[in-house]
Design a protein around this motif. Structure first.
Motif, PDB file in Angstrom:
ATOM      1  N   ALA A  30       0.799  -1.232   0.000  1.00 34.59           N
ATOM      2  CA  ALA A  30       0.000   0.000   0.000  1.00 34.59           C
ATOM      3  C   ALA A  30       0.825   1.272   0.000  1.00 34.59           C
ATOM      4  CB  ALA A  30      -0.930   0.014   1.216  1.00 34.59           C
ATOM      5  N   VAL A  31       2.011   1.218   0.558  1.00 33.43           N
ATOM      6  CA  VAL A  31       2.788   2.448   0.766  1.00 33.43           C
ATOM      7  C   VAL A  31       3.075   3.159  -0.556  1.00 33.43           C
ATOM      8  CG1 VAL A  31       5.095   1.336   0.719  1.00 33.43           C
ATOM      9  CG2 VAL A  31       4.730   3.405   2.090  1.00 33.43           C
ATOM     10  N   ILE A  32       3.193   2.415  -1.635  1.00 35.96           N
ATOM     11  CA  ILE A  32       3.520   3.002  -2.940  1.00 35.96           C
ATOM     12  C   ILE A  32       2.407   3.931  -3.434  1.00 35.96           C
ATOM     13  CG2 ILE A  32       2.571   1.140  -4.397  1.00 35.96           C
ATOM     14  CD1 ILE A  32       5.974   2.866  -4.955  1.00 35.96           C
ATOM     15  N   SER A  33       1.152   3.621  -3.093  1.00 35.88           N
ATOM     16  CA  SER A  33       0.016   4.416  -3.567  1.00 35.88           C
ATOM     17  C   SER A  33       0.099   5.852  -3.047  1.00 35.88           C
ATOM     18  CB  SER A  33      -1.300   3.769  -3.129  1.00 35.88           C
ATOM     19  OG  SER A  33      -2.390   4.456  -3.668  1.00 35.88           O
ATOM     20  N   GLY A  34       0.429   6.008  -1.752  1.00 32.49           N
ATOM     21  CA  GLY A  34       0.556   7.343  -1.171  1.00 32.49           C
ATOM     22  C   GLY A  34       1.842   8.034  -1.576  1.00 32.49           C
ATOM     23  N   ALA A  35       2.885   7.234  -1.843  1.00 30.86           N
ATOM     24  CA  ALA A  35       4.196   7.814  -2.151  1.00 30.86           C
ATOM     25  C   ALA A  35       4.348   8.228  -3.612  1.00 30.86           C
ATOM     26  CB  ALA A  35       5.287   6.805  -1.773  1.00 30.86           C
ATOM     27  N   LEU A  36       3.589   7.605  -4.524  1.00 30.11           N
ATOM     28  CA  LEU A  36       3.784   7.852  -5.961  1.00 30.11           C
ATOM     29  C   LEU A  36       3.729   9.332  -6.376  1.00 30.11           C
ATOM     30  CD1 LEU A  36       2.148   5.027  -8.144  1.00 30.11           C
ATOM     31  CD2 LEU A  36       4.493   5.863  -8.253  1.00 30.11           C
ATOM     32  N   GLY A  94      16.472   1.057   4.056  1.00 31.12           N
ATOM     33  CA  GLY A  94      17.160   1.302   2.792  1.00 31.12           C
ATOM     34  C   GLY A  94      16.375   2.214   1.858  1.00 31.12           C
ATOM     35  N   ILE A  95      15.060   1.967   1.735  1.00 25.14           N
ATOM     36  CA  ILE A  95      14.224   2.799   0.853  1.00 25.14           C
ATOM     37  C   ILE A  95      14.144   4.225   1.394  1.00 25.14           C
ATOM     38  CG2 ILE A  95      11.892   3.160  -0.059  1.00 25.14           C
ATOM     39  CD1 ILE A  95      11.551   0.105  -0.125  1.00 25.14           C
ATOM     40  N   ALA A  96      13.982   4.362   2.715  1.00 25.03           N
ATOM     41  CA  ALA A  96      13.852   5.692   3.325  1.00 25.03           C
ATOM     42  C   ALA A  96      15.061   6.577   3.036  1.00 25.03           C
ATOM     43  CB  ALA A  96      13.645   5.554   4.827  1.00 25.03           C
ATOM     44  N   TRP A 168       7.610  10.964   1.548  1.00 20.09           N
ATOM     45  CA  TRP A 168       7.704   9.561   1.104  1.00 20.09           C
ATOM     46  C   TRP A 168       8.755   8.785   1.892  1.00 20.09           C
ATOM     47  CZ3 TRP A 168      12.194   7.549  -1.040  1.00 20.09           C
ATOM     48  CH2 TRP A 168      13.153   8.482  -1.483  1.00 20.09           C
ATOM     49  N   ARG A 169       9.827   9.461   2.337  1.00 20.61           N
ATOM     50  CA  ARG A 169      10.887   8.778   3.107  1.00 20.61           C
ATOM     51  C   ARG A 169      10.341   8.266   4.442  1.00 20.61           C
ATOM     52  NH1 ARG A 169      15.738   9.443   0.556  1.00 20.61           N
ATOM     53  NH2 ARG A 169      15.913  11.235  -0.853  1.00 20.61           N
TER      54      ARG A 169
END
Length: 446
Positions: A30-36, A94-96, A168-169
């Motif tokens: 789900a996190v990708i939806s808010g971060a895109l 790592g992503i953050a 997003w981070r």
């Protein structure tokens, strides 16, 4: 003869701890939806890169399934769950801190390895420690934690959206918290009794079965497991495609692929794209992700209540046909630029159809229909197919939406759902209330 009884608190407890892997699955999903919306600006994404960045999770999932199948059969289900938790924690950090698009994609691929391992091991573990009459409900607990993960992640994304361009981070970095909770919980879990018998540790298996239920339950289950493992050699992927087990494997693979190509994960991952196409602003786009998460949770609870009552097959038939009809209406609304509120109503109806059927029930069936002797490898093959289909779906959507309009792909998904309905009607058998060993008799060609 002694009456068979169960330690329900213990069974629910270990099911929920194992299913925390599902929460992490829901988070990364789900996190990708808010971060895109932020990532498009941060990395200057075109349609191709947007699809690949989103789908890179699925490529990692495929690797995760391959690793998990091997670890689950060689070392047990518990070590696999621990490794998945560690990978989740490291990839979140790592992503953050990713400073480039390449590093972001590599870390999201790593997160996918954790998701892939959890998506295979959590339902398998729960199915193997659950008595037959509550197995469907317990495996559906994994789907419940997935949707709780989606809802909480969408809420957090919504509240973080106003914190600036680096929001997003934080969205990704906060995943380290549930990862560590999951890791601590797994340390408390017993190993699967079915794996212990297979590994030549009968005393330990019996000990676990006695914690789950009464002595008569433990002895009858132990006997059934032993019978199902007679003459079983080391699992291999070649064994998955033997003629005797092929009917079950084909059904498992097609259901796994259908669960993704039915198209609903486009709604989950590209909520902002869909609502942007009908003029919704960023705040409305992120609010819609929260509404989707809430409806998803509500109808997953309904599915858990019905999966052992109404059964697997009726729910799957309702969901596949219902989605086909809703998609046609949704495509028409998007094509003709109807207001966002009306589009939202049909998006939420599609989510409810999926959440009560294909979402939880596919995982239940995959955890049930394969024989004991190939369960690890066969589950791995089915779930690899599932993640391959997910990659195709989310990678192609931005490209198709650019060429056909946002509405175009939904006509295609409607046709796929109708074909899925016909397949389920003809080929899927009901599995509720039967032990894994009884199901082996009905799905395997002798």
């Amino acid at each position: 003869m002694e009456k068979i009884t169960f330690n329900h608190k213990y069974i629910i407890g270990i099911s929920f701890i194992s299913a925390l892997g599902g929460y992490l699955f829901g988070f990364d999903f789900a996190v990708i939806s808010g971060a895109l919306p932020f990532l498009r600006t941060q990395f200057m994404l075109d349609a191709w890169w947007e699809g690949f960045l989103t789908g890179s999770l699925a490529l990692g999932c495929i690797v995760g399934c391959l690793i998990a199948g091997n670890i689950a059969d060689r070392y047990g289900r518990k070590p696999g769950l621990m490794i998945a938790a560690i990978i989740f924690a490291l990839s979140s950090i790592g992503i953050a801190f990713a400073s480039s698009l390449t590093l972001f994609v590599v870390m999201r691929f790593m997160a996918g390895i954790g998701v892939g391992m959890a998506s295979m091991l959590c339902p398998m573990y729960i199915a193997e420690i659950s008595p037959a009459k509550v197995r469907g409900r317990n495996v559906a607990i994994n789907q419940l934690t997935v949707v709780i993960g989606i809802l909480i992640t969408n809420l957090v994304n919504y509240f973080l959206a106003d914190t600036g361009p680096d929001a997003w981070r934080w969205m990704f970095g906060l995943g380290v918290v549930p990862s560590l909770i999951f890791l601590i919980g797994v340390l408390w879990l017993p190993e699967s009794p079915r794996w212990l018998v297979k590994a030549g540790r009968p005393e330990k298996a019996n000990e676990v079965l006695l914690k789950i239920g009464s002595e008569s339950f433990a002895s009858s289950t132990f006997s059934d497991i032993e019978k199902s493992l007679v003459g079983v050699k080391k699992q291999s992927y070649k064994a998955v495609f033997e003629k005797s087990v092929r009917p079950a494997v084909i059904v498992g693979i097609i259901l796994a692929v259908f669960q993704q190509l039915c198209g609903i994960n486009v709604v989950f991952n590209y909520t902002s794209t869909i609502f942007e196409s009908v003029g919704a602003n960023l705040d409305r786009q992120l609010f819609e992700t929260v509404a989707i998460g809430a409806v998803n949770l509500l109808f997953t609870l309904l599915a858990m209540w019905q999966v052992d009552k109404l059964g697997r097959k009726p729910l799957m038939l309702i969901g596949s046909l219902g989605l086909s009809i809703v998609y046609i209406i949704l495509a028409f609304l998007l094509q003709n630029q109807f207001p966002a509120s009306l589009v939202s109503a049909f998006v939420l109806l599609a989510i409810s159809m999926y959440a009560i059927s294909l979402a939880p029930v596919t995982w239940v069936l995959i955890s049930e229909i394969f024989p004991n002797k190939i369960r690890g490898a066969a589950s791995s093959v089915a779930i690899i197919s599932l993640w391959g289909a997910y990659f195709i779906l989310v990678f192609t959507f931005p490209v198709l939406a650019k060429k056909l309009g946002t509405f175009g792909p939904f006509y295609l998904y409607a046709a796929i759902c109708f074909l899925g309905f016909l397949f389920i009607k003809k080929r899927v058998k009901e599995t509720k209330g039967q032990t894994l060993e009884e199901l082996e008799e009905s799905f395997v060609r002798h």
